[in-house]
Design a protein around this motif. Structure first.
Motif, PDB file in Angstrom:
ATOM      1  N   GLN A   3       0.855  -1.186   0.000  1.00  0.00           N
ATOM      2  CA  GLN A   3       0.000   0.000   0.000  1.00  0.00           C
ATOM      3  C   GLN A   3       0.892   1.238   0.000  1.00  0.00           C
ATOM      4  N   GLU A   6       0.370   8.684  -0.025  1.00  0.00           N
ATOM      5  CA  GLU A   6       0.993   9.912  -0.507  1.00  0.00           C
ATOM      6  C   GLU A   6       0.554  11.092   0.344  1.00  0.00           C
ATOM      7  N   CYS A  22       5.772   9.665  -0.278  1.00  0.00           N
ATOM      8  CA  CYS A  22       5.019   8.444  -0.561  1.00  0.00           C
ATOM      9  C   CYS A  22       5.642   7.328   0.261  1.00  0.00           C
ATOM     10  N   TYR A  94       1.093  10.982  -8.878  1.00  0.00           N
ATOM     11  CA  TYR A  94       0.949   9.598  -8.439  1.00  0.00           C
ATOM     12  C   TYR A  94       2.311   8.991  -8.129  1.00  0.00           C
ATOM     13  N   THR A 110       2.783  -1.096  -8.041  1.00  0.00           N
ATOM     14  CA  THR A 110       1.705  -0.534  -7.227  1.00  0.00           C
ATOM     15  C   THR A 110       1.617   0.965  -7.460  1.00  0.00           C
ATOM     16  N   TRP A 111       0.384   1.460  -7.544  1.00  0.00           N
ATOM     17  CA  TRP A 111       0.140   2.888  -7.707  1.00  0.00           C
ATOM     18  C   TRP A 111      -0.447   3.473  -6.431  1.00  0.00           C
ATOM     19  N   GLY A 112      -0.073   4.711  -6.136  1.00  0.00           N
ATOM     20  CA  GLY A 112      -0.699   5.434  -5.060  1.00  0.00           C
ATOM     21  C   GLY A 112      -2.030   6.016  -5.513  1.00  0.00           C
ATOM     22  N   GLN A 113      -2.745   6.629  -4.567  1.00  0.00           N
ATOM     23  CA  GLN A 113      -4.078   7.147  -4.871  1.00  0.00           C
ATOM     24  C   GLN A 113      -4.039   8.503  -5.552  1.00  0.00           C
ATOM     25  N   THR A 115      -2.187  12.648  -5.427  1.00  0.00           N
ATOM     26  CA  THR A 115      -2.316  13.861  -4.619  1.00  0.00           C
ATOM     27  C   THR A 115      -2.311  15.061  -5.560  1.00  0.00           C
TER      28      THR A 115
END
Length: 121
Positions: A3, A6, A22, A94, A110-113, A115
């Motif tokens: 997970q 950010e 991040c 991202y 994996t990608w962050g959500q 910002t």
């Protein structure tokens, strides 16, 4: 699973600075290349900067000399220091990481959500 959390986005005037962070958590044996991407409205997602596990960096042409990517391997965290910001830097940023869950496992992306960074003129 990994997970990504950010932080650091916001609103800033042109010429100002922001620092994005991040942090990666979860099943991590090794964090490999860590990157920042951005996507502006109506545009394709583009790579901003990347850093390998050993610290080799690469930057998109539009941010060279203004942005600096770094990482703290002990904290599983990647940073993006953004200086001399311009209105055209406005986008959702991202975080992206490649990681291994255990020794010999496949590299997983994996990608962050995301910002939001908004630069006013």
């Amino acid at each position: 699973q990994v997970q990504l959390v950010e932080s650091g986005g916001g609103l800033v005037q042109a010429g100002g600075s922001l620092r994005l962070s991040c942090a990666a958590t979860g099943s991590i044996f090794s964090l490999n290349t860590m990157s920042w991407y951005r996507q502006a409205p109506g545009k394709q997602r583009e790579v901003v900067a990347a850093i390998t596990r050993t610290g080799f960096t690469n930057y998109g042409d539009s941010v060279k000399g203004r942005f600096t990517i770094s990482r703290d391997n002990a904290k599983n965290t990647v940073y993006l220091q953004m200086n001399s910001l311009k209105p055209e830097d406005t986008a959702v940023y991202y975080c992206n990481v490649y990681s291994q869950e255990y020794y010999g496992s496949a590299n997983q992306q994996t990608w962050g959500q995301g910002t939001q960074v908004t630069v006013s003129s």
